[in-house]
Design a protein around this motif. Structure first.
Motif, PDB file in Angstrom:
ATOM      1  N   CYS A 300      12.991   4.565  -0.594  1.00 14.69           N
ATOM      2  CA  CYS A 300      11.878   4.590   0.346  1.00 14.69           C
ATOM      3  C   CYS A 300      10.572   4.661  -0.433  1.00 14.69           C
ATOM      4  CB  CYS A 300      12.001   5.802   1.280  1.00 14.69           C
ATOM      5  SG  CYS A 300      10.595   6.027   2.394  1.00 14.69           S
ATOM      6  N   THR A 301       9.564   3.939   0.029  1.00 16.70           N
ATOM      7  CA  THR A 301       8.227   3.977  -0.577  1.00 16.70           C
ATOM      8  C   THR A 301       7.284   4.727   0.362  1.00 16.70           C
ATOM      9  OG1 THR A 301       8.585   1.892  -1.739  1.00 16.70           O
ATOM     10  CG2 THR A 301       6.304   2.590  -1.439  1.00 16.70           C
ATOM     11  N   ILE A 302       6.425   5.568  -0.216  1.00 18.85           N
ATOM     12  CA  ILE A 302       5.538   6.437   0.564  1.00 18.85           C
ATOM     13  C   ILE A 302       4.083   6.029   0.366  1.00 18.85           C
ATOM     14  CG2 ILE A 302       4.812   8.830   0.966  1.00 18.85           C
ATOM     15  CD1 ILE A 302       7.445   9.697  -0.416  1.00 18.85           C
ATOM     16  N   ASN A 303       3.327   5.957   1.465  1.00 23.01           N
ATOM     17  CA  ASN A 303       1.877   5.786   1.391  1.00 23.01           C
ATOM     18  C   ASN A 303       1.264   6.572   2.544  1.00 23.01           C
ATOM     19  OD1 ASN A 303      -0.810   5.029   1.244  1.00 23.01           O
ATOM     20  ND2 ASN A 303      -0.367   2.893   0.765  1.00 23.01           N
ATOM     21  N   ILE A 304       0.699   7.728   2.237  1.00 24.88           N
ATOM     22  CA  ILE A 304       0.111   8.588   3.277  1.00 24.88           C
ATOM     23  C   ILE A 304      -1.401   8.695   3.108  1.00 24.88           C
ATOM     24  CG2 ILE A 304       2.205   9.916   3.705  1.00 24.88           C
ATOM     25  CD1 ILE A 304       0.977  12.147   1.911  1.00 24.88           C
ATOM     26  N   ALA A 305      -2.032   7.606   2.654  1.00 23.83           N
ATOM     27  CA  ALA A 305      -3.482   7.594   2.463  1.00 23.83           C
ATOM     28  C   ALA A 305      -4.205   7.891   3.772  1.00 23.83           C
ATOM     29  CB  ALA A 305      -3.922   6.243   1.916  1.00 23.83           C
ATOM     30  N   ASP A 306      -5.386   8.506   3.660  1.00 26.63           N
ATOM     31  CA  ASP A 306      -6.172   8.804   4.869  1.00 26.63           C
ATOM     32  C   ASP A 306      -7.092   7.645   5.234  1.00 26.63           C
ATOM     33  OD1 ASP A 306      -8.662   9.041   3.413  1.00 26.63           O
ATOM     34  OD2 ASP A 306      -8.096  11.068   2.847  1.00 26.63           O
ATOM     35  N   ALA A 307      -7.210   6.655   4.355  1.00 29.72           N
ATOM     36  CA  ALA A 307      -8.008   5.454   4.623  1.00 29.72           C
ATOM     37  C   ALA A 307      -7.395   4.331   3.801  1.00 29.72           C
ATOM     38  CB  ALA A 307      -9.467   5.674   4.230  1.00 29.72           C
ATOM     39  N   GLU A 308      -6.967   3.277   4.457  1.00 29.77           N
ATOM     40  CA  GLU A 308      -6.290   2.195   3.748  1.00 29.77           C
ATOM     41  C   GLU A 308      -6.545   0.885   4.475  1.00 29.77           C
ATOM     42  OE1 GLU A 308      -5.248   1.229   0.685  1.00 29.77           O
ATOM     43  OE2 GLU A 308      -3.753   2.822   0.680  1.00 29.77           O
ATOM     44  N   GLY A 309      -7.358   0.033   3.865  1.00 34.60           N
ATOM     45  CA  GLY A 309      -7.660  -1.232   4.500  1.00 34.60           C
ATOM     46  C   GLY A 309      -6.439  -2.099   4.701  1.00 34.60           C
ATOM     47  N   PHE A 310      -5.579  -2.143   3.683  1.00 36.31           N
ATOM     48  CA  PHE A 310      -4.347  -2.916   3.807  1.00 36.31           C
ATOM     49  C   PHE A 310      -3.150  -2.117   3.293  1.00 36.31           C
ATOM     50  CE2 PHE A 310      -1.139  -6.039   2.724  1.00 36.31           C
ATOM     51  CZ  PHE A 310      -1.096  -6.788   3.887  1.00 36.31           C
ATOM     52  N   GLY A 311      -3.128  -1.766   2.023  1.00 38.50           N
ATOM     53  CA  GLY A 311      -2.003  -1.026   1.460  1.00 38.50           C
ATOM     54  C   GLY A 311      -0.958  -1.949   0.870  1.00 38.50           C
ATOM     55  N   LEU A 312      -1.263  -2.538  -0.289  1.00 41.93           N
ATOM     56  CA  LEU A 312      -0.363  -3.521  -0.890  1.00 41.93           C
ATOM     57  C   LEU A 312       0.983  -2.934  -1.299  1.00 41.93           C
ATOM     58  CD1 LEU A 312      -2.548  -5.878  -3.121  1.00 41.93           C
ATOM     59  CD2 LEU A 312      -1.015  -6.542  -1.274  1.00 41.93           C
ATOM     60  N   SER A 313       1.027  -1.650  -1.642  1.00 41.13           N
ATOM     61  CA  SER A 313       2.312  -1.073  -2.058  1.00 41.13           C
ATOM     62  C   SER A 313       3.329  -1.128  -0.922  1.00 41.13           C
ATOM     63  CB  SER A 313       2.132   0.372  -2.546  1.00 41.13           C
ATOM     64  OG  SER A 313       1.717   1.228  -1.502  1.00 41.13           O
ATOM     65  N   SER A 314       2.872  -1.021   0.318  1.00 37.24           N
ATOM     66  CA  SER A 314       3.790  -1.132   1.450  1.00 37.24           C
ATOM     67  C   SER A 314       4.320  -2.554   1.573  1.00 37.24           C
ATOM     68  CB  SER A 314       3.086  -0.723   2.752  1.00 37.24           C
ATOM     69  OG  SER A 314       2.828   0.661   2.775  1.00 37.24           O
ATOM     70  N   LEU A 315       3.446  -3.549   1.407  1.00 39.57           N
ATOM     71  CA  LEU A 315       3.880  -4.939   1.487  1.00 39.57           C
ATOM     72  C   LEU A 315       4.845  -5.262   0.348  1.00 39.57           C
ATOM     73  CD1 LEU A 315       3.581  -7.653   2.966  1.00 39.57           C
ATOM     74  CD2 LEU A 315       1.704  -8.198   1.390  1.00 39.57           C
ATOM     75  N   GLU A 316       4.548  -4.766  -0.843  1.00 40.30           N
ATOM     76  CA  GLU A 316       5.430  -4.995  -1.986  1.00 40.30           C
ATOM     77  C   GLU A 316       6.801  -4.383  -1.735  1.00 40.30           C
ATOM     78  OE1 GLU A 316       1.766  -5.022  -5.262  1.00 40.30           O
ATOM     79  OE2 GLU A 316       3.072  -3.278  -5.066  1.00 40.30           O
ATOM     80  N   SER A 317       6.813  -3.176  -1.180  1.00 42.29           N
ATOM     81  CA  SER A 317       8.073  -2.493  -0.905  1.00 42.29           C
ATOM     82  C   SER A 317       8.895  -3.237   0.143  1.00 42.29           C
ATOM     83  CB  SER A 317       7.799  -1.064  -0.420  1.00 42.29           C
ATOM     84  OG  SER A 317       8.998  -0.367  -0.178  1.00 42.29           O
ATOM     85  N   LEU A 318       8.271  -3.592   1.254  1.00 42.31           N
ATOM     86  CA  LEU A 318       8.981  -4.300   2.314  1.00 42.31           C
ATOM     87  C   LEU A 318       9.453  -5.675   1.836  1.00 42.31           C
ATOM     88  CD1 LEU A 318       6.704  -3.390   5.355  1.00 42.31           C
ATOM     89  CD2 LEU A 318       8.989  -2.503   4.876  1.00 42.31           C
ATOM     90  N   SER A 319       8.689  -6.300   0.944  1.00 45.03           N
ATOM     91  CA  SER A 319       9.099  -7.591   0.393  1.00 45.03           C
ATOM     92  C   SER A 319      10.373  -7.461  -0.430  1.00 45.03           C
ATOM     93  CB  SER A 319       7.987  -8.181  -0.473  1.00 45.03           C
ATOM     94  OG  SER A 319       6.822  -8.440   0.285  1.00 45.03           O
ATOM     95  N   CYS A 320      10.621  -6.259  -0.933  1.00 41.28           N
ATOM     96  CA  CYS A 320      11.837  -5.989  -1.709  1.00 41.28           C
ATOM     97  C   CYS A 320      12.943  -5.396  -0.839  1.00 41.28           C
ATOM     98  CB  CYS A 320      11.519  -5.044  -2.861  1.00 41.28           C
ATOM     99  SG  CYS A 320      10.409  -5.758  -4.106  1.00 41.28           S
ATOM    100  N   GLY A 321      12.710  -5.312   0.474  1.00 38.57           N
ATOM    101  CA  GLY A 321      13.723  -4.787   1.386  1.00 38.57           C
ATOM    102  C   GLY A 321      13.858  -3.282   1.374  1.00 38.57           C
ATOM    103  N   THR A 322      12.803  -2.577   0.945  1.00 33.84           N
ATOM    104  CA  THR A 322      12.826  -1.115   0.899  1.00 33.84           C
ATOM    105  C   THR A 322      11.915  -0.550   1.984  1.00 33.84           C
ATOM    106  OG1 THR A 322      13.249  -1.116  -1.490  1.00 33.84           O
ATOM    107  CG2 THR A 322      12.348   0.908  -0.551  1.00 33.84           C
TER     108      THR A 322
END
Length: 441
Positions: A300-322
């Motif tokens: 699982c990948t975590i991103n709990i930022a309080d301000a995030e225009g996009f959040g590339l780490s989430s896209l990268e993670s989902l692109s890898c099926g995580t």
């Protein structure tokens, strides 16, 4: 600033009539989010064989300010290192000498007040295209004067799209979210890599015999809004629960633990009682293939930022099926859910503080609570591998449908051609009128 003599040798005429685009933003060969997305957009234009690009490459300290070309694109793409994001004199020189058909720029609007201040100088000749991100509501009415100074605003999130359409309804707007080439971040399921063995080698390399079943991953800059210190504290409290086998779980944070904009992460881990093997810092810069391996290895990948225009780490993670755990804010929320199903766990903000500065008078800061984060970690921990995989597989389909690179490239080419045909440049300039007038009193 470069003189005409220094710039001229690098400004070559294309083999055939092409649309010339001047880009301004982060250095497009940098690994930053703005840098990589700029490069993907530029290469999409170049691959269409309809464009020539000159880039003002900023946001870093440069060893040299000499323009250069790449081996692949040669004179069709010239990169000019600049301080900051350039300056009015350099831009005026480029408008007069190279005569671009479009000026394209990207990143936070506060870096471009100097550019919009010279709107009449630029837009009387060529159209302005702004690739825009804005993190949150309330509607920033104070940005209207900036929005109105463009011919086209392209937005990276649905939040930003709604904001631009509401604040500046007379400006053309196009939603083109970030994307990733499929050969960079993808699910490793072809049998070429034994992920269990890779994980074992990672932990054994740190002198640890025990390999945890559950690996949480965090890939962000160690900065205040990313909530790196909060995550460490809440993760430590999560491990203290009776139903958690702390010998079977680890948090891997890929970041600079001593970033001047963040917190001393190793010190925090020690202060909050995290033991060896429960918490790992990955401080070294890694190749894309190595990063993709970490996403595939993680549960699982975590991103709990309080301000995030996009959040590339989430896209990268989902692109890898995580699957992901994300704050329901900014661009993160449209990645963790499509409105009907979730591809991980979305955490609603527990508070929405109105913060601001002299340049940004007000904006919401979406803070999640420690209890909600610990509940999300616990829920993800207790899922079976099959349940997590189901979330990840659904997330991968979500990416392929809504963030695929083919659409990203196609939309950028079509948008820039449309801008050129609709607004023209120099002798063919149209649909522009100065927004000021001289009145005699």
């Amino acid at each position: 600033m470069k003189s005409n003599k220094q710039l001229s040798p690098f400004i070559a005429a294309p083999h055939k009539k092409k649309i010339k685009v001047l880009t301004i933003g982060d250095h497009p060969l940098l690994p930053s989010g703005v840098g990589t997305q700029s490069r993907y957009m530029i290469e999409s234009l170049l691959k269409s064989d309809r464009f020539q690009v000159y880039s003002f490459a900023g946001a870093i300290q440069h060893p040299s300010h000499e323009p250069f070309s790449t081996e692949e694109w040669k004179q069709n793409w010239i990169i000019q290192p600049v301080d900051g994001y350039g300056n009015p004199d350099l831009l005026r020189q480029m408008l007069a000498e190279w005569k671009p058909d479009i000026v394209w720029f990207m990143t936070d609007p506060r870096f471009y007040e100097w550019l919009w201040d010279m709107e009449s100088d630029i837009r009387s000749l060529v159209p302005l295209v702004y690739y825009h991100v804005w993190d949150n509501y309330p509607y920033p009415k104070y940005n209207k004067r900036f929005y109105d100074s463009n011919d086209m605003i392209v937005t990276i999130s649905k939040v930003t799209s709604d904001i631009v359409q509401t604040v500046a309804p007379n400006i053309r707007e196009r939603y083109i979210p970030h994307s990733l080439p499929p050969n960079l971040f993808h699910q490793i399921d072809d049998g070429s890599t034994d992920l269990k063995q890779v994980k074992k080698e990672l932990f054994n390399g740190m002198g640890l015999e025990k390999v945890p079943n559950m690996l949480f991953f965090w890939n962000n800059r160690n900065a205040r809004r990313k909530q790196s210190g909060s995550l460490i504290k809440w993760y430590a409290e999560f491990l203290e629960q009776d139903d958690i086998d702390r010998s079977n779980v680890a948090l891997l944070m890929h970041t600079n633990p001593e970033d001047t904009h963040g917190q001393p992460l190793a010190f925090l881990a020690e202060e909050f009682g995290l033991r060896n093997g429960e918490f790992i810092i990955s401080p070294n810069k890694l190749e894309t293939a190595q990063m993709a391996l970490l996403y595939n290895m993680a549960d699982c990948t975590i991103n709990i930022a309080d301000a995030e225009g996009f959040g590339l780490s989430s896209l990268e993670s989902l692109s890898c099926g995580t699957p992901v755990i994300s704050t329901l804010t900014g661009g993160l929320q449209e990645q963790v859910t499509d409105g009907e199903q979730f591809f991980g766990i979305g955490i609603k903000p527990a508070s929405k503080a109105v913060i601001g500065s002299q340049q940004v008078p007000y904006i919401y800061e979406d803070r999640v609570s420690g209890e909600d984060v610990k509940a999300a970690l616990t829920k993800m921990y207790h899922m079976s591998p099959q349940e997590r995989q189901k979330l990840g597989d659904a997330g991968l389909k979500h990416v392929e449908k809504n963030y695929n690179f083919k659409d990203f490239s196609k939309n950028w080419v079509e948008t820039m051609v449309e801008v050129h045909e609709t607004f023209g440049s120099y002798e063919t300039r149209k649909n522009y009128q100065d927004r000021w007038e001289l009145r005699l009193l």
